[in-house]
Design an enzyme around this catalytic site. Structure first.
Site, PDB file in Angstrom:
ATOM      1  N   ARG A  43      34.399  50.018  44.009  1.00  0.00           N
ATOM      2  CA  ARG A  43      35.622  49.481  43.381  1.00  0.00           C
ATOM      3  C   ARG A  43      35.243  48.479  42.287  1.00  0.00           C
ATOM      4  O   ARG A  43      34.397  47.622  42.469  1.00  0.00           O
ATOM      5  CB  ARG A  43      36.476  48.792  44.444  1.00  0.00           C
ATOM      6  N   THR A  60      36.953  34.246  41.857  1.00  0.00           N
ATOM      7  CA  THR A  60      36.176  34.620  40.677  1.00  0.00           C
ATOM      8  C   THR A  60      35.772  33.322  40.007  1.00  0.00           C
ATOM      9  O   THR A  60      36.370  32.290  40.288  1.00  0.00           O
ATOM     10  CB  THR A  60      37.073  35.456  39.728  1.00  0.00           C
TER      11      THR A  60
HETATM   12  N1  ASP Z   1      39.942  39.407  39.790  1.00  0.00           N
HETATM   13  C1  ASP Z   1      38.947  39.604  40.811  1.00  0.00           C
HETATM   14  C2  ASP Z   1      38.905  41.059  41.179  1.00  0.00           C
HETATM   15  O1  ASP Z   1      39.947  41.672  41.310  1.00  0.00           O
HETATM   16  C3  ASP Z   1      39.171  38.787  42.013  1.00  0.00           C
HETATM   17  C4  ASP Z   1      39.722  37.413  41.776  1.00  0.00           C
HETATM   18  O2  ASP Z   1      39.668  36.901  40.691  1.00  0.00           O
HETATM   19  O3  ASP Z   1      40.225  36.786  42.711  1.00  0.00           O
HETATM   20  O4  ASP Z   1      37.836  41.567  41.397  1.00  0.00           O
END
Ligand code: ASP
Length: 320
Positions: free
Chosen positions: A214, A186
């Site tokens: 999702r 992210t």
């Molecule tokens: N938090 C993000 C999600 O679950 C993924 C991540 O930050 O690695 O979509």
């Protein structure tokens, strides 16, 4: 005599004022995702590329703050650079869902007004963080999803990109090899501006191989992103389902507000006492209203960096 004293008094007061104003700290902190990030996964060139892109995002955001810009504008500019880079899982570098399609989530929050905006499951918006900002500023809503978000975007005269923009050959090859949801990542930024206002933003491609539809924590205000003028601004990265269940970003705010915890302590407790024991791997960046920062994670690494008005700065990938 009286006049002289009065003038000295005025001079002192204005000097104190100038001093006070000069002490308003400002700065920006960014992340590009936490996970299994170890030195042995990188060539020296690749490592350099990550540092350079993080630095570019920091410099761009910081410059806005330095020129009296707002925390909101600074985080958008920094996040756009990370979204435009194929190195990070957001925008251009977004991972594919189990149908081989990108579905991106993003959110933004203004700590001064507590206004927030977010989009989820968008497939053809080049910079989802801008769409989140549009929701915050041009709609009565906080979160708009999928086609509705894209229609809202185009109805404001803004262009969609062809889905081929998000097709990265390396990404596709990785996706074909991977069978279960695992790769994530992210990008995010938090900032404190010269007016003392806080803002936070987060943008992601989510979890690789996720089910279509999702939604992770990144566009959920209070889970992946939160900013409140009385405490701090937070952006999270990690296993989103856990960050939602534990309302991770908002819990940091509450710990600071009601338990008088420092930013660092509050973030550390959420990551290590609440999330880690249940499998909630990830990290958080934060800045508080006094300019204290944190960049903490319970994984092996997190792409991250900061640049502050006291002259300190740095970019990092691994545990120090
Ligand atoms: N938090 C993000 C999600 O679950 C993924 C991540 O930050 O690695 O979509």
């Amino acid at each position: 005599m009286h006049t002289k004293h009065y003038l000295t008094f005025i001079l002192l007061v204005s000097l104190l004022n100038i001093n006070f104003m000069a002490q308003q700290k400002f700065g920006i902190v960014i992340h590009g995702g936490a996970g299994n990030i170890l030195p042995e996964h990188f060539t020296p060139e690749k490592e350099k590329e990550y540092h350079q892109t993080l630095q570019q995002a920091l410099d761009t955001g910081y410059k806005i703050l330095e020129n009296n810009g707002t925390a909101i504008d600074a985080i958008i500019a920094a996040i756009k650079i990370l979204e435009d880079s194929p190195l990070f899982n957001a925008g251009k570098g977004s991972v594919f869902n189990n149908q081989g399609k990108v579905e991106m989530d993003a959110s933004i929050m203004d700590g001064k007004t507590l206004k927030a905006g977010a989009v989820a499951g968008v497939q053809r918006i080049k910079n989802p963080i801008e769409a989140a900002y549009l929701v915050m500023t041009k709609s009565p809503h906080v979160l708009i999803i999928g086609k509705g978000a894209e229609n809202f975007w185009t109805s404001n005269g803004l262009p969609l990109v062809d889905s081929s923009y998000f097709y990265d050959t390396k990404q596709y090859e990785q996706w074909k090899k991977s069978q279960k949801p695992q790769k994530h990542g992210t990008v995010g930024a938090v900032a404190l501006d010269k007016q003392g206002n806080l803002a936070a933003g987060t943008s992601t491609g989510g979890m690789m191989n996720k089910l279509p539809g999702r939604v992770g924590d990144s566009p959920i205000i209070g889970a992946g992103t939160y900013a409140h003028h009385s405490t701090c601004a937070i952006s999270c990265t990690g296993y989103g389902e856990y960050f939602i269940r534990y309302a991770a970003a908002h819990t940091v705010h509450l710990k600071m507000l009601y338990q008088n915890k420092s930013l660092q302590q509050a973030v550390n407790e959420v990551l290590f006492d609440e999330l880690l024991p249940v499998g909630g791997t990830g990290g958080m960046i934060g800045i508080d209203k006094n300019g204290n920062i944190t960049m903490d994670f319970n994984t092996t690494g997190m792409y991250r960096g900061y640049k502050l008005s006291d002259g300190s700065q740095g970019t990092f990938l691994f545990k120090k």
